[in-house]
Scaffold this active site. Structure first.
Site, PDB file in Angstrom:
ATOM      1  CG  ASP A 217      -1.672   1.337   1.392  1.00 50.92           C
ATOM      2  OD1 ASP A 217      -2.637   1.682   0.491  1.00 50.92           O
ATOM      3  OD2 ASP A 217      -1.985   1.581   2.326  1.00 50.92           O
ATOM      4  CD  GLU A 283      -2.206   2.278  -3.208  1.00 52.97           C
ATOM      5  OE1 GLU A 283      -3.645   2.725  -3.287  1.00 52.97           O
ATOM      6  OE2 GLU A 283      -1.386   1.910  -1.750  1.00 52.97           O
TER       7      GLU A 283
END
Length: 555
Positions: A217, A283
């Site tokens: 993330d 990401e």
């Protein structure tokens, strides 16, 4: 364009299809209105029936839920809201029995402010954990820097993605701490070797429990400019594909993506490479494709796949889609493997974004037939629409803190539609779902679409099955054969053994015809209309109905 090399000897993460589950919204097994791990486990047979190979689960760590799990209080446990480690182990075991791999979110940029590391870090400037986070003194002259939003005296002008300044004052120690996101999410200091070592142990903890890898993330903010220079003003171009409010007033040149991030990624990769057959997906919100491609690593020694979010910002035109795919393929380092997504937990749903289910069907066909690994967000196989969220029902902290500019993520996170019973079968009738169920759930749900051979669900399943048994679609080469002129995009996928598939997509809401130089005739394998399988088509004048996509076997 020339064919892009085939990759028939692919790894599991290249052959497979990833299905993202937002655990709060998939299935509630205990009647509290929030989805959980045992709810996911109970639906693994459905995912196996659908043809899913890999399940990516969004965070389920212990958390105060300031950002619904992305504020981590403990990296090596499960929040009681979702279950416990025994429930997680059961999920992995059942998934394995169905031939499904599990990957999970790793949230490395920040913790919760309730994490024991941060509690100790802020206890004193002399704390052993002080340097686990990014602390800084106010500007000596008390000035706010070059942006008024920064706040008086802050160390620099950096802004939070979730609104306001990126610095929070800690009166007890007389310093600011950095938070790229919420103040409840203090940034870790990845220039501290002790942080690196501790977070590598987190990776090992979950790898030892049998997962197959991580979706990482928001990794780019992990490495900031060590001099913490002010970000320059933005000349008006959004920093992302939708507005970020005040955050867009500056270019985040120094607050993320420092070149030292590459060594952090290489460190992650070394940990994963010590285990057999694992994957790291990052990401990466980077839309300059040569820069995006650097995150594979010079020797493909960083991320196995930096997520490619190009289709999220590309206009729905054949020309734009063809151009994007060409740019992606042209930017890849030698041997790198592409990937594509159309939606996730931070985005509006495909059918709502594109306006119709017919377009969503074409998008699904494109996603599952381009060269590379596709990721499907839960419910997209049904053509689920954005939920309607009344102001008083808003749960997303981003929308609550930056209201009125359309950043709210709740509409794309509403509960999965399982059937036409109360709450769409997501939770028991007497429970209250954490977000309202979509208004169309009685017509658009798994049970009703499983009974309809021409549904979006069956189209998705047919495409997944075709991909699974067709080397040309799994690892074959890619070549554009029609670049978007006349609203159509067509490309050729070819395996090393000569098997060839033509994919022809009509982006228009009226009929189109195109002439293709690939062969005289082909056989329809799948149509988005689900009614022409087995038909022979003349490719010298191929007719496509409004919003129709075809997969055609050549030869």
């Amino acid at each position: 364009m020339d064919p892009i090399a085939s990759h028939d000897g692919a790894c599991w993460w290249q052959r497979g299809v990833v299905y993202q589950i937002y655990p709060r919204s998939f299935l509630d097994s205990n009647g509290d209105g929030v989805g959980d791990l045992r709810g996911i486990t109970s639906r693994l047979p459905y995912l196996a029936w659908l043809g899913i190979d890999v399940v990516w689960i969004s965070p389920f760590y212990p958390s105060p839920m300031a950002d619904f799990g992305y504020d981590v209080k403990d990296y090596t446990d499960v929040d009681p809201l979702f279950g416990d480690l025994a429930a997680f182990d059961e999920l992995v075991a059942v998934a394995t029995s169905h031939g499904i791999r599990i990957i999970m979110d790793f949230v490395p940029n920040h913790t919760s402010k309730e994490h024991p590391w941060f509690i100790e870090s802020r206890s004193s400037r002399d704390s052993a954990k002080r340097e686990f986070y990014v602390w800084a003194d106010p500007r000596p002259d008390g000035s706010p820097g070059t942006a008024p939003q920064a706040g008086p005296g802050t160390p620099n002008n950096w802004l939070s993605i979730f609104g306001g300044r990126a610095w929070e004052w800690d009166a007890a120690s007389g310093q600011y701490y950095l938070h790229t996101f919420l103040p409840e999410q203090p940034d870790l200091n990845w220039r501290n070797p002790s942080v690196v070592a501790a977070m590598h142990e987190v990776l090992r903890f979950w790898l030892d429990r049998g997962i197959s890898g991580f979706r990482i993330d928001a990794p780019l903010p992990m490495m900031k400019d060590p001099q913490m220079r002010d970000n320059p003003p933005n000349k008006g171009k959004p920093t992302y594909h939708r507005p970020f409010g005040d955050y867009d007033t500056l270019v985040p040149l120094y607050s993320q993506g420092h070149p030292d991030i590459h060594e952090i990624f290489r460190g992650f990769r070394r940990v994963l490479d010590a285990y057999p057959d694992k994957v790291a997906i990052g990401e990466i919100h980077e839309f300059h494709w040569p820069t995006w491609a650097t995150y594979y690593g010079v020797d493909l020694d960083e991320l196995h796949m930096p997520f490619n979010f190009g289709l999220l910002k590309t206009p729905w035109t054949a020309r734009a889609a063809a151009q994007l795919v060409g740019e992606i393929e042209g930017s890849l380092p030698k041997g790198a493997w592409p990937n594509y997504v159309f939606g996730n937990h931070d985005e509006p749903r495909i059918a709502s974004r594109l306006g119709t289910e017919a377009r969503a069907r074409v998008a699904m066909m494109m996603l599952l037939t381009l060269r590379g690994t596709p990721t499907i967000y839960y419910g997209e196989e049904l053509g689920m629409l954005n939920g309607v969220i009344a102001p008083e029902q808003t749960r997303d902290p981003w929308e609550l803190r930056v209201p009125g500019i359309g950043v709210g993520r709740d509409p794309g996170r509403t509960p999965m539609h399982w059937d036409a019973s109360a709450h769409a079968g997501f939770c028991a009738e007497g429970a209250e779902p954490w977000l309202p169920v979509g208004a169309d759930y009685r017509e658009r749900n798994v049970a009703s679409q499983r009974a309809d051979a021409r549904s979006m669900l069956h189209l998705t399943r047919a495409l997944l099955a075709l991909r699974a048994k067709t080397p040309a679609l799994q690892g074959g080469s890619y070549r554009t054969v029609h670049d978007g002129e006349g609203d159509c995009f067509a490309y050729l996928r070819e395996a090393d053994d000569g098997q060839r598939c033509l994919i022809a997509l009509n982006f228009a809401d009226t009929e189109r015809s195109l002439s293709l130089p690939t062969a005289d005739f082909g056989t329809v394998l799948v149509s988005t209309y689900a009614d022409t399988q087995g038909e022979r088509r003349d490719l010298s004048s191929l007719r496509l109905r409004a919003d129709e996509g075809l997969v055609i076997a050549l030869g």
